[in-house]
Design a protein around this motif. Structure first.
Motif, PDB file in Angstrom:
ATOM      1  N   ASN A  73       0.844  -1.444   0.188  1.00  0.00           N
ATOM      2  CA  ASN A  73      -0.123  -0.011  -0.175  1.00  0.00           C
ATOM      3  C   ASN A  73       1.236   1.393  -0.086  1.00  0.00           C
ATOM      4  O   ASN A  73       2.406   1.232   0.138  1.00  0.00           O
ATOM      5  N   ASN A  74       0.612   2.361   0.177  1.00  0.00           N
ATOM      6  CA  ASN A  74       0.657   3.931   0.143  1.00  0.00           C
ATOM      7  C   ASN A  74       1.756   3.914   0.956  1.00  0.00           C
ATOM      8  O   ASN A  74       3.310   4.731   0.952  1.00  0.00           O
ATOM      9  N   THR A  75       1.376   3.216   2.750  1.00  0.00           N
ATOM     10  CA  THR A  75       2.945   3.640   3.048  1.00  0.00           C
ATOM     11  C   THR A  75       3.844   2.579   3.781  1.00  0.00           C
ATOM     12  O   THR A  75       4.898   3.257   4.293  1.00  0.00           O
ATOM     13  N   ASP A  76       3.419   1.310   2.127  1.00  0.00           N
ATOM     14  CA  ASP A  76       5.389   0.439   2.572  1.00  0.00           C
ATOM     15  C   ASP A  76       5.964   0.799   0.762  1.00  0.00           C
ATOM     16  O   ASP A  76       6.720  -0.628   1.067  1.00  0.00           O
ATOM     17  N   ARG A  77       5.255   0.972   0.043  1.00  0.00           N
ATOM     18  CA  ARG A  77       5.619   0.898  -1.587  1.00  0.00           C
ATOM     19  C   ARG A  77       6.429   2.491  -1.767  1.00  0.00           C
ATOM     20  O   ARG A  77       6.380   3.650  -0.898  1.00  0.00           O
ATOM     21  N   LEU A 114      -1.025   5.992  -4.465  1.00  0.00           N
ATOM     22  CA  LEU A 114       0.047   4.965  -4.793  1.00  0.00           C
ATOM     23  C   LEU A 114       1.027   5.335  -4.260  1.00  0.00           C
ATOM     24  O   LEU A 114       1.197   4.046  -3.631  1.00  0.00           O
ATOM     25  N   VAL A 115       1.372   6.304  -3.599  1.00  0.00           N
ATOM     26  CA  VAL A 115       2.635   5.732  -2.653  1.00  0.00           C
ATOM     27  C   VAL A 115       2.596   7.473  -1.857  1.00  0.00           C
ATOM     28  O   VAL A 115       2.226   8.267  -2.380  1.00  0.00           O
ATOM     29  N   ASP A 116       3.036   7.520  -1.260  1.00  0.00           N
ATOM     30  CA  ASP A 116       4.104   8.618  -0.385  1.00  0.00           C
ATOM     31  C   ASP A 116       4.493   9.385  -0.563  1.00  0.00           C
ATOM     32  O   ASP A 116       5.956   8.628  -0.768  1.00  0.00           O
ATOM     33  N   LEU A 117       5.148  10.334  -0.883  1.00  0.00           N
ATOM     34  CA  LEU A 117       6.113  11.182  -1.255  1.00  0.00           C
ATOM     35  C   LEU A 117       7.056  11.583  -0.116  1.00  0.00           C
ATOM     36  O   LEU A 117       7.815  12.339  -0.186  1.00  0.00           O
ATOM     37  N   SER A 118       6.681  11.121   1.165  1.00  0.00           N
ATOM     38  CA  SER A 118       7.131  11.674   2.368  1.00  0.00           C
ATOM     39  C   SER A 118       7.756  10.255   3.091  1.00  0.00           C
ATOM     40  O   SER A 118       6.941   9.495   3.168  1.00  0.00           O
ATOM     41  N   SER A 119       9.044  10.494   4.229  1.00  0.00           N
ATOM     42  CA  SER A 119       8.820   9.485   5.180  1.00  0.00           C
ATOM     43  C   SER A 119       8.245   9.377   5.738  1.00  0.00           C
ATOM     44  O   SER A 119       8.057   8.652   7.003  1.00  0.00           O
ATOM     45  N   VAL A 120       7.021  10.379   5.763  1.00  0.00           N
ATOM     46  CA  VAL A 120       6.110  10.774   6.893  1.00  0.00           C
ATOM     47  C   VAL A 120       4.799   9.763   6.499  1.00  0.00           C
ATOM     48  O   VAL A 120       4.247  10.136   5.380  1.00  0.00           O
ATOM     49  N   PRO A 121       4.186   8.599   6.870  1.00  0.00           N
ATOM     50  CA  PRO A 121       3.664   7.730   6.438  1.00  0.00           C
ATOM     51  C   PRO A 121       1.890   8.084   6.414  1.00  0.00           C
ATOM     52  O   PRO A 121       1.419   9.006   7.987  1.00  0.00           O
ATOM     53  N   ASP A 122       1.098   8.317   5.372  1.00  0.00           N
ATOM     54  CA  ASP A 122      -0.444   8.042   5.052  1.00  0.00           C
ATOM     55  C   ASP A 122      -0.700   9.734   6.024  1.00  0.00           C
ATOM     56  O   ASP A 122      -1.626   9.871   6.149  1.00  0.00           O
ATOM     57  N   ASN A 124      -2.202  12.754   4.498  1.00  0.00           N
ATOM     58  CA  ASN A 124      -3.081  13.165   2.714  1.00  0.00           C
ATOM     59  C   ASN A 124      -2.408  14.605   2.354  1.00  0.00           C
ATOM     60  O   ASN A 124      -2.742  14.985   0.984  1.00  0.00           O
ATOM     61  N   THR A 125      -1.380  15.003   2.769  1.00  0.00           N
ATOM     62  CA  THR A 125      -0.276  16.238   1.990  1.00  0.00           C
ATOM     63  C   THR A 125       0.719  15.287   1.745  1.00  0.00           C
ATOM     64  O   THR A 125       1.262  16.130   0.532  1.00  0.00           O
ATOM     65  N   GLN A 126       1.078  14.470   1.256  1.00  0.00           N
ATOM     66  CA  GLN A 126       2.046  13.395   0.764  1.00  0.00           C
ATOM     67  C   GLN A 126       1.950  12.468   0.054  1.00  0.00           C
ATOM     68  O   GLN A 126       2.427  11.882  -1.114  1.00  0.00           O
ATOM     69  N   TYR A 127       0.678  12.393  -0.661  1.00  0.00           N
ATOM     70  CA  TYR A 127       0.148  11.456  -0.870  1.00  0.00           C
ATOM     71  C   TYR A 127       0.457  12.344  -2.919  1.00  0.00           C
ATOM     72  O   TYR A 127       0.317  12.181  -3.034  1.00  0.00           O
ATOM     73  N   PHE A 128       1.382  10.420  -3.528  1.00  0.00           N
ATOM     74  CA  PHE A 128       1.241  10.940  -4.810  1.00  0.00           C
ATOM     75  C   PHE A 128       0.273   9.640  -6.039  1.00  0.00           C
ATOM     76  O   PHE A 128       0.325   8.449  -5.554  1.00  0.00           O
ATOM     77  N   GLN A 129       0.073  10.305  -6.886  1.00  0.00           N
ATOM     78  CA  GLN A 129      -0.812   9.854  -7.868  1.00  0.00           C
ATOM     79  C   GLN A 129      -0.692  10.504  -9.233  1.00  0.00           C
ATOM     80  O   GLN A 129       0.458  11.769  -9.244  1.00  0.00           O
ATOM     81  N   TYR A 130      -0.620  10.161 -10.205  1.00  0.00           N
ATOM     82  CA  TYR A 130      -0.838  10.415 -11.050  1.00  0.00           C
ATOM     83  C   TYR A 130      -2.068  10.363 -12.514  1.00  0.00           C
ATOM     84  O   TYR A 130      -2.821   9.873 -11.922  1.00  0.00           O
ATOM     85  N   VAL A 131      -2.162  11.355 -13.723  1.00  0.00           N
ATOM     86  CA  VAL A 131      -3.299  11.062 -14.122  1.00  0.00           C
ATOM     87  C   VAL A 131      -2.946  10.489 -15.661  1.00  0.00           C
ATOM     88  O   VAL A 131      -1.227  10.934 -16.602  1.00  0.00           O
TER      89      VAL A 131
END
Length: 593
Positions: A73-77, A114-122, A124-131
């Motif tokens: 999941n996003n926190t360990d991916r 998909l993934v966290d952009l930061s090392s701070v897990p889950d 909501n300001t650190q989420y990565f998505q693509y279009v």
């Protein structure tokens, strides 16, 4: 009429002449081909002399994007992308689907990201998505800028706070780059481009990020200002969370994170790397040590700082060096702390630099009135990581008359004038800040931004206790449980040559004689105590009989019956804490006994 001999002679002559002609033509063509190859080689050599091979361009992106992810999941991916692009107009990452597109491991892509952009897990300001776009949409982007080579795309969490800079960003960047760039020649490659996407200004600590790459940092604003579609030919997204040890209280009150895996080994590798990159000399154990007192100039002041400095110098007969953010750069502070025997400071991000202290040093953290040290432990947790060999202690102001409050400050610096009178009164009468979530609790901010008059006798008593503990720790030999980190990654292997035989006593009872040899790597573990765990299970039953033995051969008769089949497993345990794997099960039988 021609006879057969004449026909054969004519055929031979014709064949010979024809072969000669063919051979001549072949040799002529072969010579021409060799000349062509030579000419082409010369041309290629000339082209190589003119400059490097052509870099990837817009046509390279036409084959489409690809992604490979690992983790549930996003926190360990973490994910690796080919041809991941960023649209400055829409400020979104873009994934072009083309003939060569591959996707792997992107399940649960929108749950929540998909993934966290930061090392701070889950967060909501650190989420990565693509279009997603078809590759045909590439024609709608007039300008395309290609970033060749390897890039690491991430968010800084809070680049204006030194604790967040080191804990959330620099250590995870180092850990991540070690994973993705290690080669046969170098465990760390400085050629990876760092792409910083949270949108903050570069900040006063930007040079610390530049340590990790010989290429200039790329910021989100750089991509936005360029107006060009930015495409990264080989990009990794996200940061490893393996080196973090603290959670900031977004969902539960702050404290050590669950399942901490980082140890002194990773911290030391990181601090050595930083010191090398900053040109800081290695520690010389023969140099005299000193005490470092961190001085805050704007808030959270030690009102009687001079008295504290003199008291420390007299009590411990040591020089006291004062550092501050206003008068020293971070590299200068690290260079001083690297050789200190004690670090003293009010609760704050500066204490993160305790990771640069030499083994055996003492960390003394001061807390203002009504702030419970047990509720705010990022630096205590750091000092107590396995193998750090630091002694931590906290001093707390318990006297209300020794505190200076600032109720008229802005709210983010502890002011409470904006609150209704009843809430202000409750905060002023409180004697301890209750546990709370991050990040705007007014009582916490009010208390942490107090200035403090340190009570010298109680302070020195606290420091003396820590110094004595540090001396005791230096002189004592650690027990297996406390020394586990010294070899925590070196586990005993499987036992070998596991065999069993049926034995029968004089009174007719049957048993199993089990024998095995120790793991072949056991001599390399410097083990002080070795035991073996044996499981015996009657086939067809879920339960098993366990034993712990100090030897490699034993007759088991308790619970063993005649005419039965058993499964047997054996594994090695070193110093009661380091458990190896079970050897493959051996089937034993008492049938026929």
């Amino acid at each position: 009429m021609l006879n057969l001999d004449m026909i054969l002679k004519v055929t031979w002559v014709m064949t010979t002449v024809g072969f000669a002609v063919l051979l001549s033509d072949y040799l002529r063509l072969r010579q021409q081909e060799c000349r062509n190859i030579t000419d082409a080689s010369v041309q290629n050599t000339e082209k190589s002399a003119e400059g490097p091979p052509k870099l990837p361009d817009r046509d390279y992106v036409q084959q489409g994007s690809s992604v490979w992810c690992w983790g549930d999941n996003n926190t360990d991916r973490m994910c690796k992308f080919s041809n991941l692009c960023f649209s400055p107009q829409h400020q979104h990452f873009v994934f072009f689907h083309g003939e060569q597109t591959m996707t792997h491991g992107i399940h649960n892509r929108f749950q929540p990201a998909l993934v966290d952009l930061s090392s701070v897990p889950d967060h909501n300001t650190q989420y990565f998505q693509y279009v997603d776009l078809p590759v045909s949409a590439l024609r709608d982007f007039e300008k395309v800028k290609i970033f060749p080579g390897t890039s690491l795309i991430f968010n800084r969490f809070n680049p204006d706070n030194l604790m967040h800079v080191f804990h959330d960003d620099l250590l995870p960047i180092y850990s991540t780059l070690r994973q993705i760039t290690a080669s046969d020649l170098d465990p760390f490659n400085l050629n990876t481009r760092l792409v910083v996407m949270e949108g903050w200004r570069p900040g006063e600590f930007v040079d610390l990020y530049q340590m990790f790459s010989t290429k200039d940092l790329v910021f989100k604003q750089d991509l936005v200002n360029s107006g060009e579609l930015a495409c990264f030919t080989n990009a990794y997204v996200g940061l490893s969370k393996a080196t973090t040890w603290y959670q900031y209280g977004f969902k539960v009150p702050q404290g050590p994170k669950d399942n901490i895996t980082v140890t002194a080994r990773e911290i030391t590798q990181f601090t050595d790397f930083v010191c090398t990159r900053l040109g800081i000399e290695k520690i010389d154990d023969t140099e005299s040590k000193y005490i470092v007192l961190f001085s805050r100039r704007l808030n959270r002041l030690i009102v009687n700082e001079v008295d504290v400095t003199i008291a420390l110098a007299r009590e411990f007969d040591m020089r006291v060096v004062t550092l501050s953010m206003e008068s020293h750069t971070v590299p200068q502070q690290i260079a001083v702390i690297r050789k200190a025997s004690m670090l003293v400071g009010v609760h704050g991000s500066f204490l993160t630099l305790a990771m640069f202290l030499p083994p055996g040093a003492v960390v003394v953290e001061l807390f203002p009135y009504a702030v419970n040290p047990e509720h705010y432990v990022p630096y205590k947790t750091l000092a107590n990581l396995p193998g750090m060999k630091l002694t931590y202690t906290a001093w707390r102001n318990t006297e209300q008359q020794n505190t200076i409050t600032h109720p008229d400050n802005p709210w983010d610096l502890g002011g409470i004038a904006h609150l209704d009178p009843a809430e202000q009164d409750a905060i002023l009468r409180s004697t301890e800040v209750p546990r709370h979530l991050c990040c705007r609790n007014p009582e916490w901010l009010f208390r942490i931004y107090q200035d403090t008059v340190v009570d010298i006798p109680s302070f020195l008593k606290t420091v003396h206790t820590a110094v004595n503990d540090a001396e005791t720790n230096k002189q004592s030999t650690c027990s297996p449980s406390t020394c586990q980190d010294e070899y925590k990654t070196i586990y005993p292997g499987q036992v070998v040559d596991l065999t069993c035989q049926i034995v029968q006593s004089s009174d007719g009872r049957v048993g199993l004689q089990l024998s095995w040899q120790p793991p072949w790597n056991l001599p390399y573990l410097d083990a002080k105590d070795t035991k073996y765990e044996v499981w015996i299970q009657e086939q067809g039953k879920a339960s098993y009989m366990p034993w712990i033995l100090p030897f490699t051969s034993h007759v088991f008769s308790e619970g063993i019956g005649a005419g039965l089949d058993y499964n047997v497993w054996v594994r090695c345990i070193v110093d009661d804490t380091v458990v190896g794997p079970f050897a493959d099960a051996v089937q034993c039988s008492t049938k026929g006994s």
